[in-house]
Design an enzyme around this catalytic site. Structure first.
Site: not given
Length: 985
Positions: A8, A441
């Site tokens: 990510c 994340h």
């Protein structure tokens, strides 16, 4: 951009670069002469060129693909070679980003300056992203000066509140003060930007190494940053102005420090460990001085005390008296010791010695502290002084606060001079990290110039966002999410300024596609062609599956809102009748009990006493009698004709109705249904008809209907006014209770009740048949002008939704009590969502929201523990089951919770669940395959706006099932309070 496992960060970085038009143009137009390609000998040069070519293909697809997302696997495979464990865990984003930019810089260096590799002045990457700064200072008594190049400028977060404070801290290091000797030499250093790049990137240091724990930690402190930052105050060209202003700022801050110390002396007054605000202390003293002792009549015991003897002396508080008493008793202690020991044991003697003697206690202690003697003159002087002093102190405190505020305003406006607002940089992208130091994340907020709005780039999801959402996710201090990189662009450069045309972005992309080299245009066309082939194959597969799907039965597809299959002209009316007739047949025992209680009240006090309170009943009575004149004689004749025709051939049987008694039912009764007759609504109607028997026999069926109508309306009105008990919700007993509690229109209430008297199940005897026929005739007379049928339908639909919510809630609670958490969660989530729709119309439209939220949260936590345990079991089937629970239940539920107004309890529960999964990242004993699957799960788990997830609707439950909704409600509520398993007969 697709997340292929812990990638990510790559999506966030590449998207922020792709959205820079100048950088996108540089990448897509990159090319090397064939001679240069053939002369590349080193492995690094070949790798850099290969990476640039893959990035070109990726950018081309991002520009022209018809797919929802692009796959960056080819580019990432080349990056993995630079890191040993890039395929196992997330890398330090700063390190990887630097490596990525270095490769791009080297690749561009090959194309622009072959003869002089060290000269990078013509390198477009350097021109776009790199600047220079000058460092000046004194070290060990010697001055120094040097110029350095920077790309991503690092900034410390700890100890600073906003970006400008971070920059001030980075530009000025150390205390620059004169030496103790006569030499006017300064220690420390200052940095000044001599050249700012078009794209200015700040790298926020959000991680630090904890020496005591031996592991890195994330800094969650809040740090604010503006959308426009003016860099004039950090430029070398403004050095003299800024140094003067910094010196002024230092002096002002010193003044603030002195004023704060003075203010603290007022606010923390005293010499002991406990200190209090001085105005409060003066007020306390004034209150003490103003307190008066109550007048006390002296008792007989008090009269024995000599006037000169004070309470302190009586209690032995006078020190000389204490010493004399000790000396006197000391001589007699030895002679009387043995005898006293025999009479009273030592322990008892010790206890008695500690008890205060009655003669030593004051006869009357004051209830609160107060001066014993104070004259009026003394009181006046004390009050005057204390009040004056308190006013003076409060004025001093206010003056100090005002002075501090003015100085802070001066500091804030120090750099507001228009001369220092000539170099604006606009915020282009914010790269965000959520999680801890070892896991988390990443996503990016990027400003879209043509749209004039912020977009959120979160892996395969790109959604429109807002500055408020960006602040919440990026400033830090609230959750585990905060910005780690800020990308600003020079707001005065023409190629960064967007066109005002709303379609400029689409047109710009189309122009860029047309300008691409032929090989990249073909690459885009081939990918789109492959997508079309994939869609056609998928549609063929789906078309083959369609005949295999079994059509759902009527009972399974039937929902709480009945849908008619008739023609459109009668569809609406049939739907409304289905709803209203259905609402007349709900629940049983509790309403029957209420009917019995109401019947007793009527027998004791009469109907008039019951009709006195509800004022709404009178208009109904008048309305019914108005229409009676036109149809009474005709209806009575029809009813008598029906009675005479039915009597010869009818056979009757007795049926026991709970709380009502035995009634005679004809064997040929049209539409008679025993289950419907046992419903609470029908019990109320039957009882009302029974009470109207005398009126019916005396005045006919029209008057009997009016009497029965008022009897039932009064009962329901009183039921709606009752205070609900924890184990009983009267709204479940009757639709009209729901309507009355929510102030439904009078016409809706009257028509609903009239429809119940027109129900065909009332054809159990001649009297009920006559009343039913009169009610049906009156329903036909009600026209569109009398009742708004759309409004009528909406009210019945709301009640159907309320019953659906109740059934879902009760089912979910029963399943939770029986530890069937997966099934329970689905029902509770849908109950909460539907209930929210009802509560928007009024507080009594739905059920208790906090109850659903509590057990939804409990289910989530239970399921999360179950899924986590299955995931780490290493058994393939269990791991798959744990992932399915997470994907199909937990993540969709979290999406629904977070995208609505989330409570603190829900937010805390979600953080607990996220931390459980984040703790598995980087575990050495966890299988590499599990780590890869974990990397795929975490983006969806950590950011619930990444994609639209739909939770599967639970199995529908028929509303007319045999079990009783009211008794279920009572059983479940008792189970919740008693913590015993639910059992419903």
């Amino acid at each position: 951009m697709k997340n292929i496992g812990n990638t990510c960060w790559f999506s966030a970085v590449i998207q922020s670069l792709f959205q820079l038009p100048e950088f996108r143009r540089l990448v897509l137009s990159y090319s090397l002469p064939q001679r240069m390609l053939e002369n590349c000998r080193s492995r690094s040069e070949k790798r850099n060129i290969a990476f640039m070519q893959e990035l070109q293909c990726l950018f081309a697809l991002m520009l022209g693909t018809h797919r929802k997302f692009v796959d960056p696997t080819a580019s990432l495979e080349l990056l993995k070679g630079a890191f040993k464990s890039a395929d196992e865990q997330q890398q330090d984003v700063s390190e990887v980003t630097h490596k990525l930019l270095d490769w791009l810089e080297d690749a561009f260096q090959l194309s622009v300056n072959v003869n002089s590799p060290q000269d990078k002045s013509e390198n477009p990457m350097v021109q776009l992203f790199y600047g220079t700064f000058l460092t000046e200072g004194v070290h060990e008594g010697k001055t120094f000066s040097k110029i350095e190049t920077f790309g991503q400028y690092p900034l410390q977060v700890n100890g600073y509140r906003n970006l400008n404070e971070c920059l001030e801290g980075a530009m000025v290091e150390g205390e620059i003060e004169p030496l103790p000797s006569d030499l006017s030499v300064k220690y420390g250093q200052e940095r000044w930007f001599t050249k700012l790049p078009p794209v200015l990137t700040f790298e926020l240091s959000r991680f630090e190494f904890n020496q005591s724990l031996g592991q890195p930690e994330k800094i969650h402190n809040k740090l604010e940053f503006p959308q426009i930052i003016y860099m004039d105050r950090y430029l070398y060209s403004n050095k003299e102005i800024i140094q003067r202003k910094r010196e002024e700022t230092r002096k002002l801050r010193k003044q603030i420090a002195i004023l704060q110390q003075k203010l603290e002396r007022y606010m923390k007054y005293g010499s002991g460990p406990s200190r209090f605000p001085l105005p409060d202390m003066l007020q306390y003293v004034l209150e003490f001085a103003s307190t008066k002792l109550p007048l006390v009549v002296p008792s007989a015991q008090d009269s024995q005390m000599t006037p000169a003897q004070s309470p302190a002396e009586c209690c032995g508080l006078n020190e000389p008296l204490q010493q004399n008493s000790v000396l006197e008793t000391e001589n007699t202690e030895n002679t009387e010791g043995a005898a006293s020991t025999l009479i009273n044991p030592p322990a008892q003697q010790e206890l008695m010695s500690k008890l205060p003697q009655a003669s030593c206690l004051p006869a009357e202690m004051p209830e609160c502290p107060a001066p014993r003697v104070v004259t009026e003159e003394e009181m006046s002087l004390v009050r005057t002084c204390l009040q004056r002093w308190r006013s003076e102190i409060e004025q001093d405190i206010q003056d100090l606060k005002d002075c501090i505020t003015r100085i802070n305003q001066s500091i804030g406006q120090m750099y507001g001079d228009p001369v220092l607002r000539q170099v604006p940089y606009r915020l282009h992208a914010v790269l965000v990290h959520e999680g801890q130091a070892n896991a988390g994340h990443y996503w990016a907020y990027i400003y879209d110039q043509p749209r004039k709005s912020w977009l959120k780039f979160n892996d395969i999801s790109v959604t429109e966002s807002s500055w408020e959402e960006l602040e919440r996710d990026s400033y830090g201090g609230l959750r585990n999410a905060s910005a780690y990189c800020l990308m600003y662009i020079n707001d005065k450069l023409s190629y960064f300024v967007a066109d005002d045309d709303g379609d400029a972005e689409t047109g710009q992309f189309q122009k860029e596609i047309e300008l691409l080299p032929p090989e990249l245009q073909n690459y885009i066309q081939e990918d789109n062609w492959r997508l079309e082939q994939e869609v056609e194959e998928w549609e063929q597969e789906q078309s083959c599956k369609i005949p295999q799907i079994e059509p759902s039965t009527t009972s399974e597809s039937q929902d709480f809102t009945s849908e008619s299959g008739q023609d459109p002209s009668s569809g609406c009316e049939h739907s409304i009748r289905s709803l209203s007739s259905e609402h007349a047949r709900i629940a049983k025992d509790q309403t029957a009990q209420a009917i019995a209680n109401t019947a007793d009240a009527y027998e004791k006090n009469g109907v008039e006493a019951a009709l006195y309170e509800p004022e709404e009943a009178e208009p109904t009575k008048a309305q019914l009698r108005e229409t009676a004149l036109t149809v009474q004689s005709e209806q009575q004749q029809d009813a008598k004709g029906t009675e005479s025709a039915a009597q010869p051939s009818s056979q009757v049987s007795e049926v026991e109705i709970p709380r009502v008694g035995k009634i005679l039912v004809r064997s040929d009764a049209d539409g008679y249904n025993e289950e419907v007759m046992l419903s609470p609504a029908m019990q109320g109607v039957i009882l009302a008809i029974a009470k109207a028997r005398q009126t019916f026999d005396r005045d006919g069926s029209e008057a009997g209907l009016v009497k029965a109508f008022h009897e039932e309306y009064s009962r329901l009105y009183l039921l709606a006014k009752e205070t609900p008990a924890p184990h009983n919700d009267p709204r479940l007993q009757h639709v009209l209770v729901y309507f009355l509690q929510n102030s439904a229109p009078k016409q809706v209430v009257e028509r609903t009740l009239l429809e119940q008297f027109a129900d065909r199940n009332l054809s159990y005897d001649e009297r009920s048949i006559s009343i039913m026929q009169v009610a049906r005739a009156k329903l036909k007379e009600i026209g569109p002008d009398d009742v708004n049928m759309e409004e009528y339908k909406k009210w019945h639909e709301d009640y159907s939704l309320f019953r659906k919510v109740s059934v879902y809630l009760l089912t979910g609670l029963e399943l939770y009590q029986n530890r069937k958490y997966q099934e329970a969660l689905t029902y509770l989530v849908y109950a909460y969502q539907s209930n929210t729709t009802l509560l928007m119309k009024g507080p009594n439209r739905g059920v208790d929201e906090s109850l659903i939220a509590l057990y939804r949260r409990k289910c989530l936590l239970k399921l999360n523990e179950m899924a986590a345990a299955l995931f780490v079991s290493n058994a393939e089937a269990d791991v798959l089951e744990g992932i399915n629970i997470l994907n199909e239940l937990i993540i969709p539920c979290m999406h629904l919770i977070i995208n609505n107004d989330i409570s603190k309890d829900d937010l805390d529960a979600i953080e607990v669940m996220r931390n459980r999964w984040c703790s598995y990242l980087g575990q050495e004993d966890m299988d590499a395959n599990l780590q890869m699957k974990l990397g795929e799960l975490l983006p969806r788990l950590l950011d619930c706006s990444a994609e639209v997830v739909i939770l599967k609707e639970p199995p529908k439950i028929r509303p007319n099932s045999p079990y009783d909704l009211c008794s279920r409600f009572a059983a479940v509520m008792e189970s919740i309070h008693g913590a015993a398993p639910v059992t419903v007969k």
